[in-house]
Design an enzyme around this catalytic site. Structure first.
Site, mmCIF file in Angstrom:
data_model
loop_
_atom_site.group_PDB
_atom_site.id
_atom_site.type_symbol
_atom_site.label_atom_id
_atom_site.label_comp_id
_atom_site.label_asym_id
_atom_site.label_seq_id
_atom_site.Cartn_x
_atom_site.Cartn_y
_atom_site.Cartn_z
ATOM 1 N N GLY A 293 13.583 120.399 43.445
ATOM 2 C CA GLY A 293 12.151 120.268 43.641
ATOM 3 C C GLY A 293 11.467 120.151 42.296
ATOM 4 N N GLN B 159 4.599 120.518 36.399
ATOM 5 C CA GLN B 159 5.783 120.650 35.539
ATOM 6 C C GLN B 159 5.991 119.448 34.620
ATOM 7 O OE1 GLN B 159 8.445 121.865 39.046
ATOM 8 N NE2 GLN B 159 9.267 123.029 37.324
ATOM 9 N N CYS C 115 13.921 127.741 38.249
ATOM 10 C CA CYS C 115 12.815 126.796 38.068
ATOM 11 C C CYS C 115 13.108 125.968 36.822
ATOM 12 C CB CYS C 115 11.517 127.575 37.898
ATOM 13 S SG CYS C 115 10.078 126.514 37.658
ATOM 14 N N LEU C 116 12.921 124.654 36.918
ATOM 15 C CA LEU C 116 13.200 123.788 35.761
ATOM 16 C C LEU C 116 12.286 124.108 34.579
ATOM 17 C CD1 LEU C 116 13.833 120.341 37.522
ATOM 18 C CD2 LEU C 116 15.518 121.974 36.667
ATOM 19 N N HIS D 143 8.262 127.317 46.954
ATOM 20 C CA HIS D 143 8.309 127.373 45.485
ATOM 21 C C HIS D 143 7.427 126.265 44.893
ATOM 22 C CE1 HIS D 143 10.634 127.928 41.566
ATOM 23 N NE2 HIS D 143 10.040 126.763 41.380
ATOM 24 N N GLU D 144 7.553 125.042 45.444
ATOM 25 C CA GLU D 144 6.805 123.905 44.883
ATOM 26 C C GLU D 144 5.311 124.008 45.173
ATOM 27 O OE1 GLU D 144 8.268 122.264 42.691
ATOM 28 O OE2 GLU D 144 10.235 123.038 43.249
ATOM 29 N N HIS E 244 3.692 126.200 42.786
ATOM 30 C CA HIS E 244 3.410 125.520 41.511
ATOM 31 C C HIS E 244 2.022 124.877 41.525
ATOM 32 C CE1 HIS E 244 6.802 125.689 38.788
ATOM 33 N NE2 HIS E 244 7.663 125.348 39.717
HETATM 34 NI NI NI Z 1 9.731 125.590 39.713
#
Ligand code: NI
Length: 171
Positions: free
Chosen positions: A46, A51, A93-94, A135-136, A139
């Protein structure tokens, strides 16, 4: 094009993103393609626009990590309608690379979103897909998975990241 992913500490990750109001444009379609490319290049499932330093309510999700073309999901201006049950599972998380922790999430969610052409649709997900959706969407509200951890765990991770920043290893 693979975009640069911003890391924890960048204020864009903790800002509430703006709704998207222009649909069907070549720019929006390209951004969605670039976000998938960036997500796959980083082995994520995701990725949310903040991000890649864009404070917009757009996220791409693919729980198959590129294995199944039908698993690609684009959510624009998404809203969770229903949450059911609960699950605990490891999350990363990236934008916070190297840290993974157990996070409690709803087991199943139903949401409403728009596609790249602005059409509204409803969809639901459970297990890993539901986790990625939550999660997304977090964000887009400036919320990171760290917020779901105990204060103790969160502070420990923050301290480790501060050390990485000092050492120049958090770019
Ligand atoms: Ni994330």
């Amino acid at each position: 094009m693979v975009l640069r992913i911003v890391k924890y500490g960048d204020p864009v990750l903790e800002a509430k993103a703006e709704p998207i109001s222009e649909f069907g444009t070549p720019e929006l379609k390209q951004l969605v393609e670039d976000m998938f490319e960036t997500m796959y290049a980083n082995k994520g499932i995701g990725l949310a626009a903040p991000q890649v330093a864009l404070s917009q309510r757009l996220t791409v999700i693919d729980p198959s990590a590129g294995e199944d073309p039908n698993a690609r999901l684009v959510l624009i201006n998404p809203e969770i309608l229903v949450k059911e049950g609960s699950q605990i599972g490891e999350e990363g998380c990236l934008s916070i690379p190297g840290f993974r922790e157990d996070v409690k999430r709803a087991y199943k969610v139903r949401l409403r979103a728009q596609n790249v052409d602005g059409e509204f649709f409803e969809t639901d997900g459970e297990e890993l897909l539901a986790r990625a959706m939550q999660h997304e969407i977090d964000h887009l509200n400036g919320v990171l998975f760290l917020s779901h951890l105990s204060i103790l765990k969160r502070d420990l991770i923050r301290r480790k990241i501060r050390k990485l920043v000092k050492a120049g290893e958090w770019e």
